[in-house]
Write a protein that holds these residues in place. Structure first.
Motif, mmCIF file in Angstrom:
data_model
loop_
_atom_site.group_PDB
_atom_site.id
_atom_site.type_symbol
_atom_site.label_atom_id
_atom_site.label_comp_id
_atom_site.label_asym_id
_atom_site.label_seq_id
_atom_site.Cartn_x
_atom_site.Cartn_y
_atom_site.Cartn_z
ATOM 1 N N GLN A 1 19.338 38.151 81.120
ATOM 2 C CA GLN A 1 20.060 39.393 80.908
ATOM 3 C C GLN A 1 19.230 40.361 80.088
ATOM 4 N N VAL A 2 19.652 41.601 80.083
ATOM 5 C CA VAL A 2 18.964 42.661 79.352
ATOM 6 C C VAL A 2 19.866 43.159 78.236
ATOM 7 N N GLN A 3 19.284 43.351 77.078
ATOM 8 C CA GLN A 3 20.035 43.888 75.940
ATOM 9 C C GLN A 3 19.305 45.094 75.363
ATOM 10 N N LEU A 4 20.083 46.075 74.934
ATOM 11 C CA LEU A 4 19.555 47.233 74.216
ATOM 12 C C LEU A 4 20.148 47.210 72.820
ATOM 13 N N VAL A 5 19.287 47.248 71.819
ATOM 14 C CA VAL A 5 19.749 47.194 70.436
ATOM 15 C C VAL A 5 19.272 48.448 69.709
ATOM 16 N N GLU A 6 20.243 49.219 69.222
ATOM 17 C CA GLU A 6 19.945 50.462 68.517
ATOM 18 C C GLU A 6 19.915 50.240 67.016
ATOM 19 N N SER A 7 19.188 51.105 66.326
ATOM 20 C CA SER A 7 19.172 51.099 64.870
ATOM 21 C C SER A 7 18.821 52.495 64.386
ATOM 22 N N GLY A 8 19.120 52.745 63.109
ATOM 23 C CA GLY A 8 18.697 53.994 62.504
ATOM 24 C C GLY A 8 19.787 55.003 62.227
ATOM 25 N N GLY A 9 21.006 54.728 62.644
ATOM 26 C CA GLY A 9 22.080 55.670 62.357
ATOM 27 C C GLY A 9 22.451 55.650 60.883
ATOM 28 N N GLY A 10 23.341 56.563 60.513
ATOM 29 C CA GLY A 10 23.787 56.610 59.135
ATOM 30 C C GLY A 10 24.390 57.940 58.770
ATOM 31 N N CYS A 22 15.683 52.226 69.744
ATOM 32 C CA CYS A 22 16.401 51.363 70.681
ATOM 33 C C CYS A 22 15.384 50.469 71.373
ATOM 34 N N ALA A 23 15.551 49.174 71.170
ATOM 35 C CA ALA A 23 14.638 48.207 71.758
ATOM 36 C C ALA A 23 15.335 47.447 72.878
ATOM 37 N N ALA A 24 14.691 47.395 74.016
ATOM 38 C CA ALA A 24 15.212 46.636 75.151
ATOM 39 C C ALA A 24 14.544 45.273 75.179
ATOM 40 N N PHE A 29 11.623 43.445 84.159
ATOM 41 C CA PHE A 29 10.455 43.622 85.026
ATOM 42 C C PHE A 29 9.851 44.993 84.784
ATOM 43 N N SER A 30 10.698 46.019 84.762
ATOM 44 C CA SER A 30 10.216 47.371 84.485
ATOM 45 C C SER A 30 11.374 48.239 84.003
ATOM 46 N N ILE A 31 11.018 49.288 83.264
ATOM 47 C CA ILE A 31 12.016 50.248 82.794
ATOM 48 C C ILE A 31 11.600 51.632 83.247
ATOM 49 N N ASN A 32 12.495 52.342 83.905
ATOM 50 C CA ASN A 32 12.198 53.693 84.345
ATOM 51 C C ASN A 32 12.615 54.652 83.229
ATOM 52 N N THR A 33 13.634 55.409 83.438
ATOM 53 C CA THR A 33 14.064 56.386 82.442
ATOM 54 C C THR A 33 14.816 55.718 81.296
ATOM 55 N N MET A 34 14.545 56.183 80.089
ATOM 56 C CA MET A 34 15.307 55.777 78.903
ATOM 57 C C MET A 34 15.876 57.043 78.269
ATOM 58 N N VAL A 99 16.860 49.917 84.132
ATOM 59 C CA VAL A 99 16.044 48.716 84.049
ATOM 60 C C VAL A 99 16.076 47.935 85.354
ATOM 61 N N ARG A 100 14.904 47.465 85.739
ATOM 62 C CA ARG A 100 14.840 46.459 86.797
ATOM 63 C C ARG A 100 14.557 45.122 86.114
ATOM 64 N N ALA A 101 15.562 44.281 86.103
ATOM 65 C CA ALA A 101 15.383 42.963 85.513
ATOM 66 C C ALA A 101 14.766 42.024 86.557
ATOM 67 N N VAL A 102 14.187 40.963 86.073
ATOM 68 C CA VAL A 102 13.600 39.968 86.969
ATOM 69 C C VAL A 102 14.689 39.350 87.836
#
Length: 120
Positions: A1-10, A22-24, A29-34, A99-102
């Motif tokens: 599975q794919v996860q996106l984890v954000e940080s830096g708010g406040g 935001c780290a995926a 396999f590949s990421i197009n637009t973020m 995202v294109r996951a494997v």
């Protein structure tokens, strides 16, 4: 599975700055637009900024000249540098990635959201 984890708010005062990340991760396999979207209370989710794999960007008119989106393809990470923050920037900010996951079809994934609050 794919996860996106954000940080830096406040919480920040008007005129201040924040940097969102935001780290995926996962079977990518590949990421197009973020991109980054935001949703304020009582309002619909709206696009803030997005960036293609090749670095082509576009921004909402309300943030042009104040926010900068960037990405590190090697780290599967997207950033949003927010300067000159205004009270109307207060919202939950969501990371999005195409995202294109494997062994999976390409589709959108969303982060859990990070709160940005700007005090006037």
């Amino acid at each position: 599975q794919v996860q996106l984890v954000e940080s830096g708010g406040g919480l920040v005062q008007a005129g201040g700055s924040l940097r969102l990340s935001c780290a995926a991760s996962g079977n990518i396999f590949s990421i197009n637009t973020m991109g980054w979207y935001r949703q304020a209370p009582g309002k619909q989710r709206e696009l803030v900024a997005r960036i293609t794999r090749d670095g082509v960007t576009n921004y909402a008119d309300s943030v042009k000249g104040r926010f900068t989106i960037s990405r590190d393809n090697a780290k599967n990470t997207v950033y949003l540098q927010m300067n000159g923050l205004k009270a109307e920037d207060t919202a939950v900010y969501y990371c999005n990635a195409d995202v294109r996951a494997v062994f999976a079809v390409q589709r959108d994934y969303w982060g859990q959201g990070t709160q940005v609050t700007v005090s006037s």
